[in-house]
Motif scaffolding. Structure first.
Motif, mmCIF file in Angstrom:
data_model
loop_
_atom_site.group_PDB
_atom_site.id
_atom_site.type_symbol
_atom_site.label_atom_id
_atom_site.label_comp_id
_atom_site.label_asym_id
_atom_site.label_seq_id
_atom_site.Cartn_x
_atom_site.Cartn_y
_atom_site.Cartn_z
ATOM 1 N N LEU A 1 -7.915 10.768 33.545
ATOM 2 C CA LEU A 1 -8.107 10.296 34.914
ATOM 3 C C LEU A 1 -8.109 8.775 34.966
ATOM 4 O O LEU A 1 -7.520 8.179 35.877
ATOM 5 C CB LEU A 1 -9.423 10.837 35.473
ATOM 6 C CG LEU A 1 -9.832 10.311 36.859
ATOM 7 C CD1 LEU A 1 -8.803 10.703 37.921
ATOM 8 C CD2 LEU A 1 -11.221 10.826 37.240
ATOM 9 N N TYR A 2 -8.741 8.164 34.006
ATOM 10 C CA TYR A 2 -8.880 6.701 33.987
ATOM 11 C C TYR A 2 -7.523 5.995 34.039
ATOM 12 O O TYR A 2 -7.360 5.002 34.767
ATOM 13 C CB TYR A 2 -9.643 6.319 32.724
ATOM 14 C CG TYR A 2 -9.521 4.890 32.265
ATOM 15 C CD1 TYR A 2 -10.127 3.855 32.962
ATOM 16 C CD2 TYR A 2 -8.823 4.575 31.103
ATOM 17 C CE1 TYR A 2 -10.046 2.550 32.516
ATOM 18 C CE2 TYR A 2 -8.731 3.269 30.648
ATOM 19 C CZ TYR A 2 -9.337 2.258 31.356
ATOM 20 O OH TYR A 2 -9.248 0.965 30.914
ATOM 21 N N GLN A 3 -6.559 6.498 33.314
ATOM 22 C CA GLN A 3 -5.280 5.787 33.222
ATOM 23 C C GLN A 3 -4.550 5.693 34.563
ATOM 24 O O GLN A 3 -4.126 4.609 34.960
ATOM 25 C CB GLN A 3 -4.399 6.445 32.160
ATOM 26 C CG GLN A 3 -4.968 6.298 30.756
ATOM 27 C CD GLN A 3 -4.024 6.803 29.685
ATOM 28 O OE1 GLN A 3 -2.877 6.387 29.615
ATOM 29 N NE2 GLN A 3 -4.504 7.698 28.842
ATOM 30 N N PRO A 4 -4.387 6.806 35.319
ATOM 31 C CA PRO A 4 -3.641 6.672 36.582
ATOM 32 C C PRO A 4 -4.484 6.221 37.767
ATOM 33 O O PRO A 4 -3.937 5.704 38.741
ATOM 34 C CB PRO A 4 -3.107 8.087 36.822
ATOM 35 C CG PRO A 4 -4.135 8.979 36.198
ATOM 36 C CD PRO A 4 -4.629 8.228 34.984
ATOM 37 N N LEU A 5 -5.814 6.436 37.704
ATOM 38 C CA LEU A 5 -6.641 6.171 38.883
ATOM 39 C C LEU A 5 -6.554 4.715 39.315
ATOM 40 O O LEU A 5 -6.492 4.417 40.516
ATOM 41 C CB LEU A 5 -8.088 6.566 38.587
ATOM 42 C CG LEU A 5 -9.074 6.413 39.750
ATOM 43 C CD1 LEU A 5 -8.669 7.265 40.944
ATOM 44 C CD2 LEU A 5 -10.494 6.767 39.293
ATOM 45 N N ASP A 6 -6.560 3.814 38.374
ATOM 46 C CA ASP A 6 -6.480 2.383 38.681
ATOM 47 C C ASP A 6 -5.266 2.079 39.549
ATOM 48 O O ASP A 6 -5.368 1.425 40.600
ATOM 49 C CB ASP A 6 -6.417 1.608 37.362
ATOM 50 C CG ASP A 6 -6.376 0.097 37.543
ATOM 51 O OD1 ASP A 6 -5.303 -0.421 37.904
ATOM 52 O OD2 ASP A 6 -7.393 -0.564 37.302
ATOM 53 N N ALA A 7 -4.093 2.558 39.133
ATOM 54 C CA ALA A 7 -2.853 2.253 39.852
ATOM 55 C C ALA A 7 -2.783 2.960 41.199
ATOM 56 O O ALA A 7 -2.263 2.401 42.173
ATOM 57 C CB ALA A 7 -1.648 2.633 39.000
ATOM 58 N N VAL A 8 -3.295 4.175 41.287
ATOM 59 C CA VAL A 8 -3.264 4.902 42.566
ATOM 60 C C VAL A 8 -4.151 4.203 43.595
ATOM 61 O O VAL A 8 -3.747 4.003 44.754
ATOM 62 C CB VAL A 8 -3.707 6.363 42.360
ATOM 63 C CG1 VAL A 8 -3.937 7.052 43.703
ATOM 64 C CG2 VAL A 8 -2.659 7.126 41.550
ATOM 65 N N LEU A 9 -5.346 3.818 43.206
ATOM 66 C CA LEU A 9 -6.256 3.166 44.142
ATOM 67 C C LEU A 9 -5.699 1.834 44.639
ATOM 68 O O LEU A 9 -5.941 1.431 45.782
ATOM 69 C CB LEU A 9 -7.616 2.938 43.484
ATOM 70 C CG LEU A 9 -8.433 4.197 43.171
ATOM 71 C CD1 LEU A 9 -9.667 3.843 42.354
ATOM 72 C CD2 LEU A 9 -8.853 4.911 44.458
ATOM 73 N N LYS A 10 -4.933 1.151 43.795
ATOM 74 C CA LYS A 10 -4.377 -0.150 44.172
ATOM 75 C C LYS A 10 -2.997 -0.022 44.823
ATOM 76 O O LYS A 10 -2.357 -1.046 45.099
ATOM 77 C CB LYS A 10 -4.296 -1.049 42.938
ATOM 78 C CG LYS A 10 -5.666 -1.392 42.371
ATOM 79 C CD LYS A 10 -5.568 -2.137 41.046
ATOM 80 C CE LYS A 10 -6.943 -2.413 40.471
ATOM 81 N NZ LYS A 10 -6.889 -3.012 39.126
ATOM 82 N N GLY A 11 -2.544 1.197 45.071
ATOM 83 C CA GLY A 11 -1.276 1.392 45.765
ATOM 84 C C GLY A 11 -0.060 1.145 44.911
ATOM 85 O O GLY A 11 1.033 0.911 45.442
ATOM 86 N N ARG A 12 -0.196 1.226 43.595
ATOM 87 C CA ARG A 12 0.929 0.949 42.706
ATOM 88 C C ARG A 12 1.563 2.210 42.143
ATOM 89 O O ARG A 12 2.592 2.141 41.476
ATOM 90 C CB ARG A 12 0.464 0.037 41.567
ATOM 91 C CG ARG A 12 0.082 -1.335 42.086
ATOM 92 C CD ARG A 12 -0.622 -2.186 41.071
ATOM 93 N NE ARG A 12 -1.099 -3.412 41.727
ATOM 94 C CZ ARG A 12 -2.098 -4.150 41.276
ATOM 95 N NH1 ARG A 12 -2.721 -3.800 40.173
ATOM 96 N NH2 ARG A 12 -2.464 -5.245 41.927
ATOM 97 N N LYS A 13 0.913 3.341 42.379
ATOM 98 C CA LYS A 13 1.479 4.638 42.017
ATOM 99 C C LYS A 13 1.164 5.615 43.132
ATOM 100 O O LYS A 13 0.139 5.486 43.814
ATOM 101 C CB LYS A 13 0.886 5.161 40.700
ATOM 102 C CG LYS A 13 1.460 4.549 39.451
ATOM 103 C CD LYS A 13 0.933 5.281 38.212
ATOM 104 C CE LYS A 13 1.535 4.724 36.935
ATOM 105 N NZ LYS A 13 1.018 5.447 35.734
ATOM 106 N N PRO A 14 2.019 6.604 43.335
ATOM 107 C CA PRO A 14 1.704 7.620 44.342
ATOM 108 C C PRO A 14 0.510 8.447 43.919
ATOM 109 O O PRO A 14 0.196 8.558 42.720
ATOM 110 C CB PRO A 14 2.983 8.464 44.405
ATOM 111 C CG PRO A 14 3.667 8.227 43.111
ATOM 112 C CD PRO A 14 3.337 6.823 42.716
#
Length: 591
Positions: free
Chosen positions: A339-352
């Motif tokens: 969870l840690y790896q993608p959550l950062d980018a999703v919250l910042k709008g950098r990944k769907p």
């Protein structure tokens, strides 16, 4: 007064020094808070609080300063327990308190033990640790100790102090034990070891107690024997397959439970430990804890790898299909790196949002009881390593500081045992080319100290501000979690959204409104995060059997706001909500 010197495990008494504090029934009822002893609070100084007018140093940051001991102590943590409790924290995860190799400043982190049976004098004493645990228990809080079972500090050297590397399992010759100078001079040849020399307890003072296979060539790519048998940096890898070494480490940590009454262990670098000795260690610690009445002593580990690796340590109490002779330890939980790896980018709008949603969908398929999956994962937004995110805190490159609240709210309202990292609640935003940049001090350090490493490049000011917007927001979500069992035990399903109320689908464009439900029995709670810098009005699907059309839902985070479930044109049931930029809603039917 410093700790008494205990030279051997034969002198240990495993009888608890007081009636053991009972374990919690379920660790999902608790919110963890990770802190580094050296970086949290110095009980000896009382600096003024930082404000918007606090001056920031204009000098360039020198990472060497961050490698120095800053002065944080166990007594400093104790005096901030009420600050933590009011935040909503109910369990502290403290860095290893053990005595480090003397004279090596960069061991402030606690992972380079020289004496496993003593508290490092920089941090305080065993009595200070006992007092911290007692005071935490008095407040209904728990203490989890970070432990190292597979290595020591740099307590000996290879011949000529050579930097030998791992070479296909070849065992290198032993050089010499490192010794502390006496009055500035090397100790006399043949002089007996003192408390600052070599390694303690004495059972580890043999070259055969160590693997002696040299340093990993590439810690990120090390696999198989190199990952489990080589030295990590300058730490020295213990020979845990040797029963005498393993028994020594088991005795050490049984002693710390007995003498300090801690409530759990976080086991460092567990994927660098061979499975069989790790299994025997975990079993022994669990059995000892049970024998003294700690029936749910938390044992969770750091396996900095994907689910294929970490799932070997949790779940079924049976061998996995791919296991042959080696059986992996059965942990209560692992740190949730998936969870840690993608959550950062999703919250910042950098990944769907799919990057996070698919992880929860996988858990739903993998676990026979999705609701129970949360017991197995300690979730986190940032930590003391941040090596997967290039040594930067979550806010270091975030477009808006309010995202730290949304990220924390995600943890507090999602499946898992949530863990906050010190400073998140004060907006810490460090980042740089190594881990010291995510290990700022909360207390600033004395202004006249040239190596002070205060947050935001400040000195002489503390950051224990209970009025900080992030502190207030996190504490509010923590109270809601405490009051709503569905947010602790419920299943979790991400919801489809619609901007026009007609066309629904999972949020794929970033930034977006991210919505999910926690469902427990007949209760549904809907959580929505607006990850956009703009106000958004969206509809989110709900379960029509639990939240039928016409049902009113209150926003528990903003009680003045409510919405009514309605039937969308395509027949599904949905709720519609307007959220300001970077804000959240937690929707539930009133009692």
């Amino acid at each position: 007064m410093p700790d008494p010197f205990i030279p051997t495990i034969r002198d240990l008494d495993f009888t608890p020094t007081s009636a053991p504090f009972p374990s919690p029934a379920d660790w999902r009822d608790h919110i963890l808070y990770e802190l580094m002893i050296d970086r949290f609070d110095d009980h000896r100084i009382d600096p003024p609080p930082a404000t918007s007018r606090t001056p920031h140093s204009s000098a360039p940051l020198d990472p060497a300063n961050g490698l120095c001991f800053q002065g944080g102590t166990l007594r400093g943590i104790t005096r901030r327990l009420d600050y933590l409790k009011d935040l909503g924290v109910t369990a502290l995860w403290i860095s290893p308190p053990f005595k480090q190799v003397p004279g090596q400043e960069s061991t402030y982190h606690g992972y380079a033990a020289q004496n496993f049976l003593s508290v490092d004098p920089h941090f305080g004493t065993t009595k200070d640790l006992q007092h911290l645990v007692r005071q935490a228990h008095k407040r209904g809080m728990y203490v989890i100790m970070d432990i190292v079972m597979d290595h020591t500090g740099d307590v000996w050297a290879y011949p000529d102090d050579a930097d030998l590397r791992y070479n296909d399992g070849q065992r290198h010759p032993f050089g010499y034990w490192r010794r502390a100078p006496v009055d500035g001079e090397p100790p006399a040849p043949g002089a007996p070891f003192g408390p600052d020399d070599a390694v303690w307890p004495i059972e580890l003072q043999t070259p055969d107690a160590f693997r002696r296979m040299g340093r990993m060539n590439d810690t990120g790519k090390a696999a198989n024997g190199e990952a489990t048998d080589a030295d990590f940096e300058r730490f020295k890898d213990l020979n845990l397959p040797d029963p005498h070494v393993l028994d020594t480490m088991i005795a050490i940590y049984k002693y710390w439970i007995a003498i300090s009454d801690v409530d759990g262990f976080r086991i460092d670098a567990l994927r660098h430990v061979r499975p069989d000795p790790a299994r025997l260690f975990v079993r022994a610690i669990r059995e000892y804890a049970l024998s003294i009445g700690k029936k749910n002593f938390l044992l969770f580990g750091e396996i900095a790898a994907g689910s294929k690796e970490s799932f070997r340590y949790i779940g079924l109490n049976t061998p996995l299909p791919h296991e042959s002779e080696a059986h992996y330890p059965l942990l209560d939980a692992v740190l949730d790196f998936d969870l840690y790896q993608p959550l950062d980018a999703v919250l910042k709008g950098r990944k769907p949002a799919a990057a996070v949603r698919t992880w929860f969908e996988f858990l739903d398929r993998y676990f026979r009881d999705f609701g129970q999956a949360g017991k197995c994962f300690v979730t986190f937004l940032e930590n003391h390593d941040q090596n997967l995110h290039h040594f930067r805190r979550f806010l270091h490159d975030a477009p808006d500081p309010r995202l730290a609240l949304l990220g924390s709210a995600f943890l507090l309202t999602s499946v898992g045992i949530p863990c906050l990292y010190y400073g998140t609640e004060q907006g810490f935003n460090g980042g740089g080319n190594n881990d010291v940049f995510v290990r700022e001090t909360m207390f600033g350090g004395p202004p006249d100290r040239p190596t002070a490493w205060g947050a935001f490049h400040t000195v002489g000011h503390h950051f224990f501000n209970p009025t900080h917007p992030l502190y207030r927001g996190i504490s509010q979500v923590a109270r809601i979690r405490r009051d709503k069992p569905a947010l602790r035990y419920g299943r979790q399903y991400f919801r489809q959204i619609s901007g026009d109320g007609y066309r629904f689908g999972h949020a794929e464009n970033a930034p977006c409104t991210l919505a999910w439900s926690r469902i427990l029995d007949t209760t549904e709670i809907v959580v929505a995060l607006n990850l956009s810098p703009d106000t958004r009005t969206d509809s989110s699907t709900v379960d029509p059997a639990l939240t039928p059309s016409g049902a009113t839902l209150l926003n528990l985070y903003n009680p003045e706001q409510s919405t009514t479930a309605c039937t969308a044109p395509d027949g599904r049931t949905a709720v519609r909500l307007t959220l300001p930029p970077y804000s959240l809603a937690i929707l539930a039917k009133p009692h």
